[in-house]
Scaffold this motif. Structure first.
Motif, PDB file in Angstrom:
ATOM      1  N   GLY A 143      86.643 -24.682  25.795  1.00  0.00           N
ATOM      2  CA  GLY A 143      85.571 -24.140  24.972  1.00  0.00           C
ATOM      3  C   GLY A 143      85.907 -22.812  24.319  1.00  0.00           C
ATOM      4  O   GLY A 143      85.208 -22.387  23.391  1.00  0.00           O
ATOM      5  N   ASP A 144      86.949 -22.164  24.786  1.00  0.00           N
ATOM      6  CA  ASP A 144      87.363 -20.887  24.223  1.00  0.00           C
ATOM      7  C   ASP A 144      88.106 -21.070  22.899  1.00  0.00           C
ATOM      8  O   ASP A 144      88.401 -22.204  22.489  1.00  0.00           O
ATOM      9  N   SER A 145      88.427 -19.949  22.277  1.00  0.00           N
ATOM     10  CA  SER A 145      89.172 -19.941  21.018  1.00  0.00           C
ATOM     11  C   SER A 145      90.451 -19.137  21.161  1.00  0.00           C
ATOM     12  O   SER A 145      90.548 -18.229  22.002  1.00  0.00           O
ATOM     13  N   LEU A 146      91.431 -19.494  20.353  1.00  0.00           N
ATOM     14  CA  LEU A 146      92.677 -18.752  20.243  1.00  0.00           C
ATOM     15  C   LEU A 146      93.103 -18.756  18.791  1.00  0.00           C
ATOM     16  O   LEU A 146      92.810 -19.706  18.051  1.00  0.00           O
ATOM     17  N   ARG A 147      93.818 -17.712  18.412  1.00  0.00           N
ATOM     18  CA  ARG A 147      94.374 -17.662  17.051  1.00  0.00           C
ATOM     19  C   ARG A 147      95.870 -17.457  17.173  1.00  0.00           C
ATOM     20  O   ARG A 147      96.326 -16.446  17.722  1.00  0.00           O
ATOM     21  N   LEU A 148      96.618 -18.414  16.671  1.00  0.00           N
ATOM     22  CA  LEU A 148      98.065 -18.322  16.643  1.00  0.00           C
ATOM     23  C   LEU A 148      98.498 -17.781  15.293  1.00  0.00           C
ATOM     24  O   LEU A 148      97.873 -18.076  14.266  1.00  0.00           O
ATOM     25  N   SER A 149      99.589 -17.027  15.304  1.00  0.00           N
ATOM     26  CA  SER A 149     100.110 -16.484  14.064  1.00  0.00           C
ATOM     27  C   SER A 149     101.594 -16.777  13.961  1.00  0.00           C
ATOM     28  O   SER A 149     102.323 -16.703  14.948  1.00  0.00           O
ATOM     29  N   CYS A 150     102.024 -17.127  12.769  1.00  0.00           N
ATOM     30  CA  CYS A 150     103.428 -17.412  12.495  1.00  0.00           C
ATOM     31  C   CYS A 150     103.902 -16.399  11.467  1.00  0.00           C
ATOM     32  O   CYS A 150     103.431 -16.420  10.317  1.00  0.00           O
ATOM     33  N   ALA A 151     104.804 -15.532  11.873  1.00  0.00           N
ATOM     34  CA  ALA A 151     105.335 -14.515  10.978  1.00  0.00           C
ATOM     35  C   ALA A 151     106.714 -14.926  10.487  1.00  0.00           C
ATOM     36  O   ALA A 151     107.535 -15.429  11.262  1.00  0.00           O
ATOM     37  N   GLY A 167      87.940 -30.325  12.485  1.00  0.00           N
ATOM     38  CA  GLY A 167      86.671 -29.666  12.777  1.00  0.00           C
ATOM     39  C   GLY A 167      86.785 -28.555  13.816  1.00  0.00           C
ATOM     40  O   GLY A 167      85.838 -27.789  13.998  1.00  0.00           O
ATOM     41  N   ARG A 168      87.929 -28.467  14.486  1.00  0.00           N
ATOM     42  CA  ARG A 168      88.117 -27.421  15.506  1.00  0.00           C
ATOM     43  C   ARG A 168      89.211 -26.424  15.132  1.00  0.00           C
ATOM     44  O   ARG A 168      89.124 -25.250  15.459  1.00  0.00           O
ATOM     45  N   PHE A 169      90.255 -26.906  14.461  1.00  0.00           N
ATOM     46  CA  PHE A 169      91.391 -26.056  14.089  1.00  0.00           C
ATOM     47  C   PHE A 169      91.355 -25.789  12.583  1.00  0.00           C
ATOM     48  O   PHE A 169      90.976 -26.662  11.792  1.00  0.00           O
ATOM     49  N   THR A 170      91.815 -24.591  12.204  1.00  0.00           N
ATOM     50  CA  THR A 170      91.918 -24.238  10.789  1.00  0.00           C
ATOM     51  C   THR A 170      93.234 -23.525  10.548  1.00  0.00           C
ATOM     52  O   THR A 170      93.541 -22.543  11.228  1.00  0.00           O
ATOM     53  N   ILE A 171      93.993 -24.022   9.576  1.00  0.00           N
ATOM     54  CA  ILE A 171      95.250 -23.388   9.194  1.00  0.00           C
ATOM     55  C   ILE A 171      95.008 -22.569   7.936  1.00  0.00           C
ATOM     56  O   ILE A 171      94.275 -22.989   7.035  1.00  0.00           O
ATOM     57  N   SER A 172      95.629 -21.377   7.881  1.00  0.00           N
ATOM     58  CA  SER A 172      95.422 -20.519   6.714  1.00  0.00           C
ATOM     59  C   SER A 172      96.644 -19.646   6.513  1.00  0.00           C
ATOM     60  O   SER A 172      97.410 -19.378   7.442  1.00  0.00           O
ATOM     61  N   VAL A 215     101.248 -17.376   8.544  1.00  0.00           N
ATOM     62  CA  VAL A 215     100.410 -18.566   8.518  1.00  0.00           C
ATOM     63  C   VAL A 215      99.757 -18.672   9.896  1.00  0.00           C
ATOM     64  O   VAL A 215     100.462 -18.710  10.910  1.00  0.00           O
ATOM     65  N   ASP A 216      98.447 -18.699   9.911  1.00  0.00           N
ATOM     66  CA  ASP A 216      97.707 -18.657  11.164  1.00  0.00           C
ATOM     67  C   ASP A 216      97.060 -19.989  11.483  1.00  0.00           C
ATOM     68  O   ASP A 216      96.762 -20.781  10.575  1.00  0.00           O
ATOM     69  N   LEU A 217      96.830 -20.208  12.772  1.00  0.00           N
ATOM     70  CA  LEU A 217      96.114 -21.398  13.225  1.00  0.00           C
ATOM     71  C   LEU A 217      94.967 -20.930  14.115  1.00  0.00           C
ATOM     72  O   LEU A 217      95.199 -20.448  15.221  1.00  0.00           O
ATOM     73  N   GLN A 218      93.755 -21.049  13.599  1.00  0.00           N
ATOM     74  CA  GLN A 218      92.569 -20.716  14.376  1.00  0.00           C
ATOM     75  C   GLN A 218      92.146 -21.946  15.151  1.00  0.00           C
ATOM     76  O   GLN A 218      91.900 -22.997  14.551  1.00  0.00           O
ATOM     77  N   MET A 219      92.071 -21.825  16.460  1.00  0.00           N
ATOM     78  CA  MET A 219      91.749 -22.960  17.315  1.00  0.00           C
ATOM     79  C   MET A 219      90.449 -22.661  18.060  1.00  0.00           C
ATOM     80  O   MET A 219      90.395 -21.718  18.851  1.00  0.00           O
ATOM     81  N   ASN A 220      89.436 -23.443  17.775  1.00  0.00           N
ATOM     82  CA  ASN A 220      88.130 -23.280  18.414  1.00  0.00           C
ATOM     83  C   ASN A 220      87.827 -24.471  19.315  1.00  0.00           C
ATOM     84  O   ASN A 220      88.436 -25.526  19.188  1.00  0.00           O
ATOM     85  N   SER A 221      86.879 -24.287  20.205  1.00  0.00           N
ATOM     86  CA  SER A 221      86.436 -25.357  21.112  1.00  0.00           C
ATOM     87  C   SER A 221      87.617 -26.046  21.771  1.00  0.00           C
ATOM     88  O   SER A 221      87.735 -27.273  21.766  1.00  0.00           O
ATOM     89  N   LEU A 222      88.481 -25.246  22.335  1.00  0.00           N
ATOM     90  CA  LEU A 222      89.711 -25.788  22.920  1.00  0.00           C
ATOM     91  C   LEU A 222      89.414 -26.698  24.098  1.00  0.00           C
ATOM     92  O   LEU A 222      88.454 -26.482  24.855  1.00  0.00           O
ATOM     93  N   LYS A 223      90.253 -27.709  24.233  1.00  0.00           N
ATOM     94  CA  LYS A 223      90.130 -28.698  25.292  1.00  0.00           C
ATOM     95  C   LYS A 223      91.404 -28.707  26.128  1.00  0.00           C
ATOM     96  O   LYS A 223      92.477 -28.324  25.641  1.00  0.00           O
ATOM     97  N   PRO A 224      91.310 -29.170  27.376  1.00  0.00           N
ATOM     98  CA  PRO A 224      92.531 -29.242  28.196  1.00  0.00           C
ATOM     99  C   PRO A 224      93.654 -30.049  27.538  1.00  0.00           C
ATOM    100  O   PRO A 224      94.836 -29.720  27.699  1.00  0.00           O
ATOM    101  N   GLU A 225      93.286 -31.069  26.767  1.00  0.00           N
ATOM    102  CA  GLU A 225      94.306 -31.876  26.106  1.00  0.00           C
ATOM    103  C   GLU A 225      94.994 -31.154  24.952  1.00  0.00           C
ATOM    104  O   GLU A 225      95.952 -31.671  24.376  1.00  0.00           O
ATOM    105  N   ASP A 226      94.536 -29.961  24.609  1.00  0.00           N
ATOM    106  CA  ASP A 226      95.225 -29.143  23.609  1.00  0.00           C
ATOM    107  C   ASP A 226      96.380 -28.363  24.225  1.00  0.00           C
ATOM    108  O   ASP A 226      97.137 -27.701  23.513  1.00  0.00           O
ATOM    109  N   THR A 227      96.514 -28.426  25.536  1.00  0.00           N
ATOM    110  CA  THR A 227      97.594 -27.725  26.218  1.00  0.00           C
ATOM    111  C   THR A 227      98.945 -28.235  25.750  1.00  0.00           C
ATOM    112  O   THR A 227      99.221 -29.434  25.783  1.00  0.00           O
TER     113      THR A 227
END
Length: 121
Positions: A15-23, A62-67, A75-87
């Motif tokens: 249920g938490d969120s994370l934001r990944l960043s690619c530099a 509907g849960r992840f957004t790339i920008s 280039v970032d990946l916003q990940m919302n409503s995370l699930k165990p299967e996203d591991t």
């Protein structure tokens, strides 16, 4: 030549969120097609999101957004409503613009080292 470095992974609860960043370093990669892939243990590497055609895997729609952040050259990946299967280990990848499939990892020449995302239930 493009060097990619991911950041932002970690351990979160469902249920938490994370934001990944690619530099990118070496040169700006605004002309490159950029995508995020992930690979879980024992599974094949899969594309979760790509800037080209605003591609998203069904499992993350509907849960992840790339920008792209042009100012930061990331280039970032916003990940919302995370699930165990996203591991998985999440990788940033870049390729020269072509008409090839955006979701096939074989079409990407440049890869980051990966960042671990772990979602506990």
């Amino acid at each position: 030549q493009v060097q990619l470095v991911e950041s932002g992974g970690g351990l979160v609860q469902a249920g938490d969120s994370l934001r990944l960043s690619c530099a990118a370093s070496g040169r700006t990669f605004t002309r490159y097609g950029v995508a995020w892939f992930r690979q879980a243990p024992g599974k094949e590497r899969e594309c979760v999101a790509a800037l080209t055609n605003a591609y998203y895997a069904e499992a993350v729609k509907g849960r992840f957004t790339i920008s792209r952040d042009y100012a930061k050259n990331t280039v970032d990946l916003q990940m919302n409503s995370l699930k165990p299967e996203d591991t998985a280990v999440y990788y940033c990848a870049a390729r020269a613009p072509t008409g090839a499939s955006v979701s096939d990892p074989k079409n990407y020449a440049y890869w980051g080292q990966g960042t671990q995302v772990t979602v506990s239930s």
